[in-house]
Design a protein around this motif. Structure first.
Motif, PDB file in Angstrom:
ATOM      1  N   HIS A  38       0.845  -1.201   0.000  1.00 28.73           N
ATOM      2  CA  HIS A  38       0.000   0.000   0.000  1.00 28.73           C
ATOM      3  C   HIS A  38       0.876   1.245   0.000  1.00 28.73           C
ATOM      4  CE1 HIS A  38      -3.816  -2.091   1.093  1.00 28.73           C
ATOM      5  NE2 HIS A  38      -2.933  -2.997   1.481  1.00 28.73           N
ATOM      6  N   SER A  39       0.349   2.300  -0.606  1.00 30.74           N
ATOM      7  CA  SER A  39       1.019   3.587  -0.515  1.00 30.74           C
ATOM      8  C   SER A  39       0.000   4.609  -0.022  1.00 30.74           C
ATOM      9  CB  SER A  39       1.583   3.981  -1.880  1.00 30.74           C
ATOM     10  OG  SER A  39       2.299   5.185  -1.729  1.00 30.74           O
ATOM     11  N   ILE A  40       0.388   5.342   1.013  1.00 32.29           N
ATOM     12  CA  ILE A  40      -0.554   6.245   1.689  1.00 32.29           C
ATOM     13  C   ILE A  40       0.047   7.655   1.684  1.00 32.29           C
ATOM     14  CG2 ILE A  40      -1.751   6.698   3.875  1.00 32.29           C
ATOM     15  CD1 ILE A  40      -1.455   3.726   4.567  1.00 32.29           C
ATOM     16  N   PHE A  41      -0.788   8.638   1.355  1.00 38.05           N
ATOM     17  CA  PHE A  41      -0.311  10.025   1.320  1.00 38.05           C
ATOM     18  C   PHE A  41      -0.974  10.828   2.430  1.00 38.05           C
ATOM     19  CE2 PHE A  41       0.357   8.207  -2.791  1.00 38.05           C
ATOM     20  CZ  PHE A  41       1.605   8.685  -3.163  1.00 38.05           C
ATOM     21  N   ALA A  42      -0.203  11.179   3.455  1.00 40.90           N
ATOM     22  CA  ALA A  42      -0.714  12.014   4.548  1.00 40.90           C
ATOM     23  C   ALA A  42      -0.449  13.463   4.163  1.00 40.90           C
ATOM     24  CB  ALA A  42      -0.028  11.654   5.858  1.00 40.90           C
ATOM     25  N   VAL A  43      -1.526  14.127   3.778  1.00 34.46           N
ATOM     26  CA  VAL A  43      -1.412  15.476   3.195  1.00 34.46           C
ATOM     27  C   VAL A  43      -2.103  16.481   4.108  1.00 34.46           C
ATOM     28  CG1 VAL A  43      -1.374  14.455   0.873  1.00 34.46           C
ATOM     29  CG2 VAL A  43      -3.547  15.264   1.822  1.00 34.46           C
ATOM     30  N   PRO A  44      -1.836  17.777   3.901  1.00 31.84           N
ATOM     31  CA  PRO A  44      -2.550  18.803   4.683  1.00 31.84           C
ATOM     32  C   PRO A  44      -4.062  18.722   4.431  1.00 31.84           C
ATOM     33  CG  PRO A  44      -0.610  19.738   3.609  1.00 31.84           C
ATOM     34  CD  PRO A  44      -0.786  18.360   3.042  1.00 31.84           C
ATOM     35  N   PHE A  45      -4.851  19.106   5.441  1.00 32.88           N
ATOM     36  CA  PHE A  45      -6.317  18.992   5.332  1.00 32.88           C
ATOM     37  C   PHE A  45      -6.894  19.544   4.023  1.00 32.88           C
ATOM     38  CE2 PHE A  45      -6.231  18.987  10.177  1.00 32.88           C
ATOM     39  CZ  PHE A  45      -6.521  17.644  10.286  1.00 32.88           C
ATOM     40  N   PRO A  46      -6.464  20.760   3.568  1.00 34.32           N
ATOM     41  CA  PRO A  46      -7.115  21.310   2.368  1.00 34.32           C
ATOM     42  C   PRO A  46      -6.851  20.492   1.100  1.00 34.32           C
ATOM     43  CG  PRO A  46      -5.824  22.990   3.498  1.00 34.32           C
ATOM     44  CD  PRO A  46      -5.467  21.674   4.113  1.00 34.32           C
ATOM     45  N   HIS A  62      -3.816   5.401  -1.128  1.00 33.98           N
ATOM     46  CA  HIS A  62      -4.800   5.983  -0.220  1.00 33.98           C
ATOM     47  C   HIS A  62      -4.386   7.387   0.232  1.00 33.98           C
ATOM     48  CE1 HIS A  62      -5.895   1.706   0.403  1.00 33.98           C
ATOM     49  NE2 HIS A  62      -4.603   1.514   0.540  1.00 33.98           N
ATOM     50  N   ALA A  63      -5.403   8.141   0.680  1.00 34.70           N
ATOM     51  CA  ALA A  63      -5.153   9.456   1.290  1.00 34.70           C
ATOM     52  C   ALA A  63      -5.246   9.315   2.807  1.00 34.70           C
ATOM     53  CB  ALA A  63      -6.202  10.453   0.809  1.00 34.70           C
ATOM     54  N   ALA A  64      -4.453  10.102   3.513  1.00 37.40           N
ATOM     55  CA  ALA A  64      -4.518  10.098   4.983  1.00 37.40           C
ATOM     56  C   ALA A  64      -4.482  11.522   5.497  1.00 37.40           C
ATOM     57  CB  ALA A  64      -3.329   9.328   5.570  1.00 37.40           C
ATOM     58  N   ALA A  65      -5.167  11.747   6.622  1.00 34.90           N
ATOM     59  CA  ALA A  65      -5.015  13.012   7.331  1.00 34.90           C
ATOM     60  C   ALA A  65      -3.770  12.915   8.206  1.00 34.90           C
ATOM     61  CB  ALA A  65      -6.251  13.283   8.179  1.00 34.90           C
ATOM     62  N   GLN A  66      -3.229  14.061   8.566  1.00 33.44           N
ATOM     63  CA  GLN A  66      -2.035  14.058   9.427  1.00 33.44           C
ATOM     64  C   GLN A  66      -2.401  14.147  10.897  1.00 33.44           C
ATOM     65  OE1 GLN A  66       0.524  17.246   8.142  1.00 33.44           O
ATOM     66  NE2 GLN A  66       0.596  16.519   6.041  1.00 33.44           N
ATOM     67  N   GLY A  89     -14.505  10.581   2.884  1.00 29.48           N
ATOM     68  CA  GLY A  89     -13.957   9.305   2.411  1.00 29.48           C
ATOM     69  C   GLY A  89     -12.502   9.065   2.758  1.00 29.48           C
ATOM     70  N   VAL A  90     -12.012   9.717   3.795  1.00 30.23           N
ATOM     71  CA  VAL A  90     -10.623   9.467   4.214  1.00 30.23           C
ATOM     72  C   VAL A  90     -10.605   8.273   5.172  1.00 30.23           C
ATOM     73  CG1 VAL A  90      -8.696  10.416   5.566  1.00 30.23           C
ATOM     74  CG2 VAL A  90      -9.843  11.826   3.855  1.00 30.23           C
ATOM     75  N   ASN A  91      -9.739   7.322   4.903  1.00 29.00           N
ATOM     76  CA  ASN A  91      -9.724   6.077   5.689  1.00 29.00           C
ATOM     77  C   ASN A  91      -8.483   5.896   6.563  1.00 29.00           C
ATOM     78  OD1 ASN A  91     -10.978   4.972   2.677  1.00 29.00           O
ATOM     79  ND2 ASN A  91     -12.195   4.909   4.544  1.00 29.00           N
ATOM     80  N   TYR A  92      -7.572   6.850   6.524  1.00 27.98           N
ATOM     81  CA  TYR A  92      -6.349   6.734   7.326  1.00 27.98           C
ATOM     82  C   TYR A  92      -6.067   8.073   8.010  1.00 27.98           C
ATOM     83  CZ  TYR A  92      -5.361   2.455   4.731  1.00 27.98           C
ATOM     84  OH  TYR A  92      -5.436   1.198   4.185  1.00 27.98           O
ATOM     85  N   CYS A  93      -5.464   7.998   9.189  1.00 31.01           N
ATOM     86  CA  CYS A  93      -5.070   9.236   9.877  1.00 31.01           C
ATOM     87  C   CYS A  93      -3.810   8.977  10.710  1.00 31.01           C
ATOM     88  CB  CYS A  93      -6.220   9.701  10.783  1.00 31.01           C
ATOM     89  SG  CYS A  93      -5.875  11.276  11.585  1.00 31.01           S
ATOM     90  N   VAL A  94      -2.826   9.835  10.545  1.00 29.72           N
ATOM     91  CA  VAL A  94      -1.621   9.745  11.390  1.00 29.72           C
ATOM     92  C   VAL A  94      -2.004  10.241  12.781  1.00 29.72           C
ATOM     93  CG1 VAL A  94       0.750  10.580  11.709  1.00 29.72           C
ATOM     94  CG2 VAL A  94      -0.125  10.168   9.388  1.00 29.72           C
ATOM     95  N   ILE A  95      -1.618   9.490  13.783  1.00 31.35           N
ATOM     96  CA  ILE A  95      -1.948   9.847  15.167  1.00 31.35           C
ATOM     97  C   ILE A  95      -0.656   9.880  15.980  1.00 31.35           C
ATOM     98  CG2 ILE A  95      -3.141   9.089  17.282  1.00 31.35           C
ATOM     99  CD1 ILE A  95      -5.125   9.939  15.163  1.00 31.35           C
TER     100      ILE A  95
END
Ligand code: PEP
Length: 253
Positions: A38-46, A62-66, A89-95
């Motif tokens: 998998h490749s996940i991109f944790a990008v800024p909210f906007p 996938h897209a991820a929130a930070q 539809g965001v399914n990942y979040c860095v915590i």
């Protein structure tokens, strides 16, 4: 095989246009991922909606929130809730990235609340842990990271913990160009897995992806990811350069 993950953490970098171009350049490389990769991109909210739609047609991108807030909703000006992330539809979040722990005083207790909310909203937490240099120098890194897992994750039942990704990121290696050696990475990843095994059993521990973060580059990713307990990386600086991140995705086992 356990999931292998190349996760980009753009942090507070790039304009929208630069981010879109970077994503296009990476996706245009046409790297086809195996079912376990998998490749996940944790990008800024906007940039989340743009990222979501860019990766929508791609297999296992996938897209991820930070980050997300630790309360469900309410009078928290400037914050973003997990429900908001779920609604786009965001399914990942860095915590619990170490920068948020440090600059935003995020405690293990607050992070436990964030993990709970993510799981309740079908968002996979990418839970960060890792010790500062002083702890590494004192040789107490194992106790330090084990405590981070215990206080933020070990209240979860096994079937919830199963849905977590862990990122081990020694703070002394983040953005410093000083990478942990493969021996250091493998040793602590194996230790983290043993801590999970002690609490939840070896079967579950063997299913959880543990990513390494801390100056992963195009020229060290293959070696790091080859470690048996390193299941890919969470990548800051090198994820901002298309050719570097492409090489890092290709380095996945
Ligand atoms: C990070 O942001 O999580 C990180 C590991 O950064 P870098 O790759 O730049 O060290």
């Amino acid at each position: 095989m356990r999931k292998q993950i190349a996760a980009a953490n753009w942090k507070m970098n790039l304009t929208y246009q630069d981010g879109e171009k970077l994503l296009d350049d990476i996706l245009d490389a046409g790297i086809s991922l195996a079912p376990h990769q998998h490749s996940i991109f944790a990008v800024p909210f906007p940039y989340l909606i743009m990222t979501r739609s860019e990766v929508a047609e791609e297999f296992n991108y996938h897209a991820a929130a930070q980050n997300c807030h630790h309360k469900t909703s309410g009078a928290y000006t400037g914050e973003v809730s997990v429900e908001m992330l779920q609604s786009i539809g965001v399914n990942y979040c860095v915590i619990g990235h170490s920068e948020r722990r440090e600059y935003n005083a995020e405690t293990n207790e607050i992070l436990a609340a964030k993990v709970n909310l993510c799981l309740q909203h079908d968002i996979t937490p990418i839970f960060c842990c890792g010790e500062p240099l002083s702890v590494r120098e004192a040789g107490t890194q194992n106790e330090f990271v084990a405590n981070q897992l215990k206080e933020s994750l070990f209240h979860l039942p096994a079937n919830s913990l199963k849905g977590i990704i862990i990122a081990y990121e020694p703070i002394w290696a983040i953005g410093t160009g000083k990478t942990a050696t493969t021996a250091q990475a493998q040793e602590i990843h194996q230790f983290l897995r043993s801590v999970i095994a002690d609490q939840y059993g070896a079967t579950l521990a063997n299913e959880i992806p543990i990513l390494y973060g801390g100056s992963v580059k195009a020229n060290n990713a293959v070696e790091l990811f080859a470690c048996p307990d390193v299941d890919g990386g969470l990548v800051g600086g090198a994820s901002l350069v298309a050719s570097d991140f492409i090489a890092i995705i290709k380095a996945l086992k």
